[in-house]
Scaffold this motif. Structure first.
Motif, mmCIF file in Angstrom:
data_model
loop_
_atom_site.group_PDB
_atom_site.id
_atom_site.type_symbol
_atom_site.label_atom_id
_atom_site.label_comp_id
_atom_site.label_asym_id
_atom_site.label_seq_id
_atom_site.Cartn_x
_atom_site.Cartn_y
_atom_site.Cartn_z
ATOM 1 N N ASP A 250 0.818 -1.204 0.000
ATOM 2 C CA ASP A 250 0.000 0.000 0.000
ATOM 3 C C ASP A 250 0.856 1.259 0.000
ATOM 4 O OD1 ASP A 250 -2.746 1.219 0.300
ATOM 5 O OD2 ASP A 250 -1.767 2.050 2.074
ATOM 6 N N ASP A 251 2.050 1.190 0.585
ATOM 7 C CA ASP A 251 2.953 2.342 0.555
ATOM 8 C C ASP A 251 3.224 2.793 -0.873
ATOM 9 O OD1 ASP A 251 3.167 2.447 3.282
ATOM 10 O OD2 ASP A 251 5.056 1.336 3.375
ATOM 11 N N TRP A 252 3.270 1.823 -1.788
ATOM 12 C CA TRP A 252 3.564 2.142 -3.185
ATOM 13 C C TRP A 252 2.300 2.396 -3.992
ATOM 14 C CZ3 TRP A 252 8.481 3.167 -4.365
ATOM 15 C CH2 TRP A 252 9.479 2.665 -3.516
ATOM 16 N N THR A 253 1.282 1.578 -3.797
ATOM 17 C CA THR A 253 0.066 1.742 -4.600
ATOM 18 C C THR A 253 -0.688 3.013 -4.231
ATOM 19 O OG1 THR A 253 -1.180 0.362 -3.032
ATOM 20 C CG2 THR A 253 -0.189 -0.739 -4.944
ATOM 21 N N SER A 254 -0.546 3.470 -2.978
ATOM 22 C CA SER A 254 -1.246 4.693 -2.570
ATOM 23 C C SER A 254 -0.708 5.930 -3.274
ATOM 24 C CB SER A 254 -1.162 4.877 -1.056
ATOM 25 O OG SER A 254 0.187 4.997 -0.642
ATOM 26 N N ILE A 255 0.496 5.829 -3.835
ATOM 27 C CA ILE A 255 1.056 6.957 -4.579
ATOM 28 C C ILE A 255 0.143 7.302 -5.754
ATOM 29 C CG2 ILE A 255 2.993 7.722 -6.020
ATOM 30 C CD1 ILE A 255 4.818 6.032 -4.281
ATOM 31 N N GLY A 256 -0.382 6.258 -6.408
ATOM 32 C CA GLY A 256 -1.256 6.494 -7.555
ATOM 33 C C GLY A 256 -2.528 7.229 -7.189
ATOM 34 N N ARG A 257 -2.970 7.079 -5.936
ATOM 35 C CA ARG A 257 -4.190 7.761 -5.496
ATOM 36 C C ARG A 257 -3.926 9.187 -5.046
ATOM 37 N NH1 ARG A 257 -4.536 2.708 -2.824
ATOM 38 N NH2 ARG A 257 -4.090 3.672 -0.795
ATOM 39 N N ASN A 258 -2.654 9.517 -4.864
ATOM 40 C CA ASN A 258 -2.303 10.859 -4.367
ATOM 41 C C ASN A 258 -1.135 11.431 -5.161
ATOM 42 O OD1 ASN A 258 -3.959 10.828 -1.628
ATOM 43 N ND2 ASN A 258 -2.894 8.869 -1.768
ATOM 44 N N LYS A 259 -1.203 11.279 -6.475
ATOM 45 C CA LYS A 259 -0.042 11.619 -7.316
ATOM 46 C C LYS A 259 0.415 13.073 -7.140
ATOM 47 C CE LYS A 259 -1.954 10.168 -11.159
ATOM 48 N NZ LYS A 259 -3.063 9.274 -10.747
ATOM 49 N N LEU A 260 -0.523 14.014 -7.171
ATOM 50 C CA LEU A 260 -0.151 15.423 -7.134
ATOM 51 C C LEU A 260 0.476 15.803 -5.799
ATOM 52 C CD1 LEU A 260 -3.190 17.063 -8.976
ATOM 53 C CD2 LEU A 260 -0.923 16.509 -9.887
ATOM 54 N N ARG A 261 -0.121 15.326 -4.695
ATOM 55 C CA ARG A 261 0.413 15.660 -3.383
ATOM 56 C C ARG A 261 1.781 15.034 -3.158
ATOM 57 N NH1 ARG A 261 -3.425 13.907 -0.589
ATOM 58 N NH2 ARG A 261 -2.603 12.342 0.843
ATOM 59 N N VAL A 262 1.943 13.795 -3.595
ATOM 60 C CA VAL A 262 3.223 13.109 -3.440
ATOM 61 C C VAL A 262 4.300 13.777 -4.305
ATOM 62 C CG1 VAL A 262 4.459 10.954 -3.845
ATOM 63 C CG2 VAL A 262 2.201 10.911 -2.787
ATOM 64 N N ALA A 263 3.946 14.161 -5.539
ATOM 65 C CA ALA A 263 4.914 14.806 -6.423
ATOM 66 C C ALA A 263 5.382 16.136 -5.849
ATOM 67 C CB ALA A 263 4.302 15.021 -7.807
ATOM 68 N N ALA A 264 4.455 16.907 -5.291
ATOM 69 C CA ALA A 264 4.820 18.201 -4.698
ATOM 70 C C ALA A 264 5.727 18.008 -3.493
ATOM 71 C CB ALA A 264 3.554 18.962 -4.295
ATOM 72 N N ALA A 265 5.374 17.049 -2.617
ATOM 73 C CA ALA A 265 6.188 16.797 -1.429
ATOM 74 C C ALA A 265 7.562 16.262 -1.800
ATOM 75 C CB ALA A 265 5.470 15.804 -0.514
ATOM 76 N N ALA A 266 7.627 15.371 -2.798
ATOM 77 C CA ALA A 266 8.909 14.794 -3.209
ATOM 78 C C ALA A 266 9.825 15.866 -3.805
ATOM 79 C CB ALA A 266 8.677 13.684 -4.224
ATOM 80 N N THR A 267 9.251 16.757 -4.620
ATOM 81 C CA THR A 267 10.047 17.831 -5.205
ATOM 82 C C THR A 267 10.588 18.762 -4.130
ATOM 83 O OG1 THR A 267 8.681 17.759 -7.206
ATOM 84 C CG2 THR A 267 10.027 19.716 -6.878
ATOM 85 N N PHE A 268 9.713 19.120 -3.196
ATOM 86 C CA PHE A 268 10.122 20.014 -2.118
ATOM 87 C C PHE A 268 11.228 19.395 -1.269
ATOM 88 C CE2 PHE A 268 9.492 21.209 2.393
ATOM 89 C CZ PHE A 268 9.861 22.547 2.320
ATOM 90 N N ILE A 269 11.036 18.127 -0.875
ATOM 91 C CA ILE A 269 12.013 17.510 0.029
ATOM 92 C C ILE A 269 13.321 17.203 -0.693
ATOM 93 C CG2 ILE A 269 11.626 15.011 -0.179
ATOM 94 C CD1 ILE A 269 11.693 17.097 3.061
ATOM 95 N N PHE A 270 13.269 17.021 -2.022
ATOM 96 C CA PHE A 270 14.503 16.828 -2.785
ATOM 97 C C PHE A 270 15.399 18.050 -2.650
ATOM 98 C CE2 PHE A 270 16.843 17.692 -6.728
ATOM 99 C CZ PHE A 270 17.650 16.574 -6.792
ATOM 100 N N PHE A 271 14.833 19.223 -2.875
ATOM 101 C CA PHE A 271 15.635 20.444 -2.762
ATOM 102 C C PHE A 271 16.005 20.721 -1.307
ATOM 103 C CE2 PHE A 271 13.957 21.075 -6.989
ATOM 104 C CZ PHE A 271 14.988 21.728 -7.645
ATOM 105 N N ALA A 272 15.103 20.394 -0.372
ATOM 106 C CA ALA A 272 15.401 20.600 1.038
ATOM 107 C C ALA A 272 16.513 19.675 1.528
ATOM 108 C CB ALA A 272 14.143 20.372 1.879
#
Length: 375
Positions: free
Chosen positions: A35-57
């Motif tokens: 579910d850790d992986w499949t839930s990404i598909g249900r929350n693509k936009l939120r996960v993408a924004a958080a991943a981009t932010f934390i990458f630079f952070a």
């Protein structure tokens, strides 16, 4: 929060069997791994924004600590080593970690420990800068062994003794170390020239001010909703790129990133540290236990507190924690970093709680059904 409910019965059970904490973590978290992986598909936009932010952070502190490593170790360890350590271990933690919200990276305390280690080694003829990384590998081996004992000995069952105040106080210390390093870096820019120093001040405060402004974009009274949401989610990463472009309008110091795959100057030695570990004199191998104990204590506290702050009750996480398993994984990552000539990593503040906050669904109304967010 269920993941932090360390009762007396659980403490007693954890103390009875070696490795029981790790086994319990694996059983509990295995049920949610898919579910850790499949839930990404249900929350693509939120996960993408958080991943981009934390990458630079995560990248920006890595660059800063890489520069500090270069200065403190006479270029024996550089920016590329730090970035490689963060990338390799970050991938391991995200794929195999029990708590995927935990962000790992090189922290200021390990930079300070390595500084004192290098100061000890550099003036010794039978050790010196040439064998420093090989000696550091021995330090990492002992540290890995100590962390393994802590994981199998269920020491993480007692992390509830770390109060919220202790965690926040440690976070404040890390923030002060970040601030100190930033001020030190700006002062050093003035050593180059006054013009260079003033330009660096403009870039630093410009980046800080604009980032603080765009983070509040969702509450602005002007602009369309989708544009405000876009700025709030991606504004800081975009500003990093924008201000980097602005920096080229005038001359300033750039981060030196040597090619560690070019063996013209022995660069590949960085990846073959294990082959020279036998050249370290025995007395220094034994002495490696001392910094290993210091790093173990730092890692045990920092790693667990970072994970704990990312799982505070207000986040309403549902999938539980995995402190013992993550400590075992940290042991393996420390061993790997030492053997390939990279500085060791651990859970970091403030990135870990920042990731949880960026992924959280915030409600303006109190929960009435006991529900919580995902995690």
């Amino acid at each position: 929060m269920r993941g932090l409910d360390l009762t007396a019965d659980r403490l007693g059970a954890a103390a009875r069997a070696v490795g029981s904490g790790v086994a319990s973590d694996v059983r509990r978290r295995a049920a949610f791994y898919e579910d850790d992986w499949t839930s990404i598909g249900r929350n693509k936009l939120r996960v993408a924004a958080a991943a981009t932010f934390i990458f630079f952070a995560s990248v920006m502190p890595a660059l800063a600590f890489g520069i500090q490593f270069q200065s403190e170790t006479d270029d024996v360890i550089n920016v590329v080593h730090v970035l490689a350590a963060c990338a390799i271990t970050g991938t391991m933690q995200s794929v195999a970690g029990g708590q995927p919200l935990l962000i790992v990276g090189v922290a200021e305390p390990i930079v300070l420990v390595y500084k004192y280690m290098f100061d000890f080694a550099k003036d010794r003829a039978d050790l010196g800068p040439g064998l420093f990384m090989a000696w550091s590998a021995w330090v990492c081996i002992f540290t890995s062994a100590f962390l393994l004992l802590l994981a199998l000995g269920n020491a993480c069952a007692y992390i509830d003794r770390f109060t919220r105040y202790a965690g926040e106080a440690f976070g404040a210390l890390i923030a002060l170390l970040f601030l100190q390093q930033a001020v030190k870096g700006l002062v050093e820019e003035f050593d180059v020239s006054t013009e260079n120093g003033l330009w660096s001040l403009f870039l630093a405060f410009g980046m800080l001010a604009t980032s603080m402004i765009v983070r509040t974009a969702r509450s602005w009274r002007f602009g369309v909703g989708w544009a405000r949401a876009l700025l709030a989610d991606y504004g800081v990463p975009l500003l990093v790129v924008a201000w980097t472009g602005v920096s080229y309008a005038s001359s300033c110091n750039r981060v030196d990133t040597p090619d560690l795959w070019d063996d013209d100057e022995g660069a590949l030695d960085s990846w073959s540290v294990a082959s020279s570990m036998g050249d370290v004199p025995g007395r220094y191998v034994g002495a490696a236990v001392i910094p290993a104990i210091i790093i173990t204590v730092l890692f045990f506290f920092d790693h667990n507190v970072s994970s704990q702050l990312a799982q505070q009750p207000e986040f309403n996480l549902e999938k539980g924690s995995a402190y013992h398993w993550d400590m075992l994984l940290l042991s393996l990552m420390t061993l790997l970093c030492g053997l390939v000539g990279l500085p060791p990593v651990n859970g970091v503040i403030p990135q870990s709680p920042m990731l949880t906050k960026s992924l959280a669904l915030v409600s303006n109304y109190p929960e009435t059904d006991g529900g919580g967010g995902s995690g």
